[in-house]
Design an enzyme around this catalytic site. Structure first.
Site, PDB file in Angstrom:
ATOM      1  N   ASN A  10       0.826  -1.110   0.138  1.00  0.00           N
ATOM      2  CA  ASN A  10      -0.133   0.092   0.209  1.00  0.00           C
ATOM      3  C   ASN A  10       0.989   1.329   0.098  1.00  0.00           C
ATOM      4  OD1 ASN A  10      -1.389   2.186   1.038  1.00  0.00           O
ATOM      5  ND2 ASN A  10      -3.125   0.832   1.624  1.00  0.00           N
ATOM      6  N   HIS A  13       1.087   6.263   1.987  1.00  0.00           N
ATOM      7  CA  HIS A  13       1.622   7.139   2.680  1.00  0.00           C
ATOM      8  C   HIS A  13       2.764   7.833   1.951  1.00  0.00           C
ATOM      9  CE1 HIS A  13      -1.322   6.924   5.588  1.00  0.00           C
ATOM     10  NE2 HIS A  13      -1.159   5.420   5.909  1.00  0.00           N
ATOM     11  N   HIS A  46      -5.743   3.626  -1.574  1.00  0.00           N
ATOM     12  CA  HIS A  46      -7.203   3.822  -0.961  1.00  0.00           C
ATOM     13  C   HIS A  46      -7.326   5.308  -1.113  1.00  0.00           C
ATOM     14  CE1 HIS A  46      -9.571   4.072   3.056  1.00  0.00           C
ATOM     15  NE2 HIS A  46     -10.541   4.347   2.084  1.00  0.00           N
ATOM     16  N   ARG A  48      -9.420   8.009  -0.674  1.00  0.00           N
ATOM     17  CA  ARG A  48     -10.224   8.513   0.534  1.00  0.00           C
ATOM     18  C   ARG A  48     -11.183   9.505  -0.013  1.00  0.00           C
ATOM     19  NH1 ARG A  48      -8.865   6.428   5.760  1.00  0.00           N
ATOM     20  NH2 ARG A  48     -10.642   7.804   6.670  1.00  0.00           N
ATOM     21  N   ARG A  52      -6.863  12.533   1.223  1.00  0.00           N
ATOM     22  CA  ARG A  52      -5.942  13.129   2.247  1.00  0.00           C
ATOM     23  C   ARG A  52      -4.630  12.559   1.657  1.00  0.00           C
ATOM     24  NH1 ARG A  52      -7.254   9.904   7.884  1.00  0.00           N
ATOM     25  NH2 ARG A  52      -9.420  11.030   7.355  1.00  0.00           N
ATOM     26  N   GLU A  73      -8.956   0.251  -2.881  1.00  0.00           N
ATOM     27  CA  GLU A  73      -9.492   0.451  -1.603  1.00  0.00           C
ATOM     28  C   GLU A  73     -10.349   1.739  -1.569  1.00  0.00           C
ATOM     29  OE1 GLU A  73      -6.246  -1.363   1.465  1.00  0.00           O
ATOM     30  OE2 GLU A  73      -6.936   0.587   1.676  1.00  0.00           O
ATOM     31  N   THR A 104      -8.353   3.470   8.707  1.00  0.00           N
ATOM     32  CA  THR A 104      -9.631   2.813   8.780  1.00  0.00           C
ATOM     33  C   THR A 104      -9.945   2.086  10.003  1.00  0.00           C
ATOM     34  OG1 THR A 104      -9.019   2.473   6.544  1.00  0.00           O
ATOM     35  CG2 THR A 104     -10.914   1.148   7.321  1.00  0.00           C
ATOM     36  N   GLU A 154     -11.065  -9.430   3.231  1.00  0.00           N
ATOM     37  CA  GLU A 154      -9.921  -9.033   4.023  1.00  0.00           C
ATOM     38  C   GLU A 154     -10.078  -8.863   5.393  1.00  0.00           C
ATOM     39  OE1 GLU A 154      -7.135  -6.422   1.970  1.00  0.00           O
ATOM     40  OE2 GLU A 154      -6.383  -5.703   3.887  1.00  0.00           O
ATOM     41  N   HIS A 194      -3.698  -4.564   7.944  1.00  0.00           N
ATOM     42  CA  HIS A 194      -4.136  -3.290   8.736  1.00  0.00           C
ATOM     43  C   HIS A 194      -2.900  -3.283   9.811  1.00  0.00           C
ATOM     44  CE1 HIS A 194      -5.283   0.557  10.339  1.00  0.00           C
ATOM     45  NE2 HIS A 194      -5.811   0.692   9.189  1.00  0.00           N
TER      46      HIS A 194
HETATM   47  N1  PXP Z   1      -6.099  -3.314   4.013  1.00  0.00           N
HETATM   48  C1  PXP Z   1      -7.205  -2.051   4.362  1.00  0.00           C
HETATM   49  C2  PXP Z   1      -8.303  -2.675   3.947  1.00  0.00           C
HETATM   50  C3  PXP Z   1      -6.663  -0.890   4.729  1.00  0.00           C
HETATM   51  O1  PXP Z   1      -7.500   0.023   4.750  1.00  0.00           O
HETATM   52  C4  PXP Z   1      -5.338  -0.647   5.031  1.00  0.00           C
HETATM   53  C5  PXP Z   1      -5.030   0.894   5.319  1.00  0.00           C
HETATM   54  O2  PXP Z   1      -5.242   1.791   4.174  1.00  0.00           O
HETATM   55  C6  PXP Z   1      -4.282  -1.545   4.830  1.00  0.00           C
HETATM   56  C7  PXP Z   1      -4.644  -2.709   4.506  1.00  0.00           C
HETATM   57  C8  PXP Z   1      -2.727  -1.200   5.252  1.00  0.00           C
HETATM   58  O3  PXP Z   1      -2.899  -0.891   6.528  1.00  0.00           O
HETATM   59  P1  PXP Z   1      -1.215  -0.491   6.883  1.00  0.00           P
HETATM   60  O4  PXP Z   1      -1.081   0.764   6.005  1.00  0.00           O
HETATM   61  O5  PXP Z   1      -1.571  -0.278   8.654  1.00  0.00           O
HETATM   62  O6  PXP Z   1      -0.204  -1.480   6.676  1.00  0.00           O
END
Ligand code: PXP
Length: 249
Positions: A10, A13, A46, A48, A52, A73, A104, A154, A194
């Site tokens: 992901n 960030h 994602h 949003r 952001r 996402e 989330t 998930e 997550h």
């Molecule tokens: N899976 C989902 C559905 C999420 O919303 C997120 C965060 O955007 C992640 C995985 C990844 O989480 P993290 O950034 O904490 O590794």
């Protein structure tokens, strides 16, 4: 021997850091390409509602640039549905979204939202998109996901990762283990994600019926110190060792 566990990286960030200055660097698309070179099986982003981190043009650029599947996402809203249907990514993961949250929090309430979610799942699936629902490790939510025709769930690993090491974390892990077994029993493909880090990924990666992990925040943070390829290689190694049954991976 269980199937290879896929790693979705992901890159949200990277965009968070970019947006802190409002410019174009660091570029999340460059991070996605680097992540793929370093062994990511897919890219997760994602979009949003408040934009952001990832913004609309990032999704367009990711779709054009990357050679691996994009897991998009999104909140279960009409606006996001239109964007998903326009781009047709490999996968969409429906997540709950509240504007005031930092990330989330909690999973989708598929039981309560069944009438609203079922047509969305059907519409995305009809467009050839693999739909997953981001839910808590609760068998009732899994049953509801199955009932509305989602092929994938998930499991939210946030409570497990946030729990102090010991009894509490073991209890949370137990819920994930049981939910992953239940997913298999009712014919759902199971993913998880997550909050996962080097410290917490092993026991989740060792669950044989989990097919994919989506990991972002930790990897992007670790990349500050060691670079993204090494951060991803470190995660991949821990996932593979855990999958092979190596204790303490
Ligand atoms: N899976 C989902 C559905 C999420 O919303 C997120 C965060 O955007 C992640 C995985 C990844 O989480 P993290 O950034 O904490 O590794």
């Amino acid at each position: 021997m269980s199937e290879k566990l896929r790693l979705g990286v992901n890159i949200d960030h990277v965009a968070t850091v970019r947006n802190a200055r409002g410019g174009i660097a660091p570029d999340p698309v460059r991070a996605a390409l680097l992540a793929i070179d370093a062994g990511a099986d897919g890219i997760t982003a994602h979009l949003r509602e408040d934009r952001r981190h990832i913004i609309d043009s990032d999704i367009t650029r990711l779709m054009d640039a990357i050679s691996r599947p994009l897991n998009f996402e999104m909140a279960a809203t009409r606006e996001m549905m239109e964007i998903a249907l326009r781009h047709r990514p490999h996968a969409c993961c429906l997540v709950p979204e509240k504007r005031e949250e930092r990330t989330t929090e909690g999973g989708l309430d598929v039981i309560g939202g069944r009438d609203r979610l079922a047509p969305m799942v059907a519409e995305l699936a009809a467009a050839g998109i693999r739909v997953s629902l981001f839910i808590e490790a609760d068998p009732r939510q899994l049953d509801a996901a199955r009932a509305i025709g989602a092929p994938v769930v998930e499991l939210h690993t946030g409570s497990y990762c946030d729990a102090p090491e010991g009894t509490e974390r073991d209890r949370e892990l137990g819920r994930i283990v049981r939910a992953a077994a239940h997913a298999e029993a009712i014919g759902l493909e199971c993913h998880a994600g997550h909050g996962l880090s080097y410290d917490t990924v092993g026991p989740v990666a060792a669950i044989p019926t989990i097919r994919e992990l989506n990991i972002g925040h930790f990897l992007i943070g670790e990349a500050i110190f060691v670079g993204l390829p090494d951060a991803i290689a470190g995660m991949r190694q821990r996932m593979d060792l855990a999958r092979q049954g190596v204790e303490g991976a």
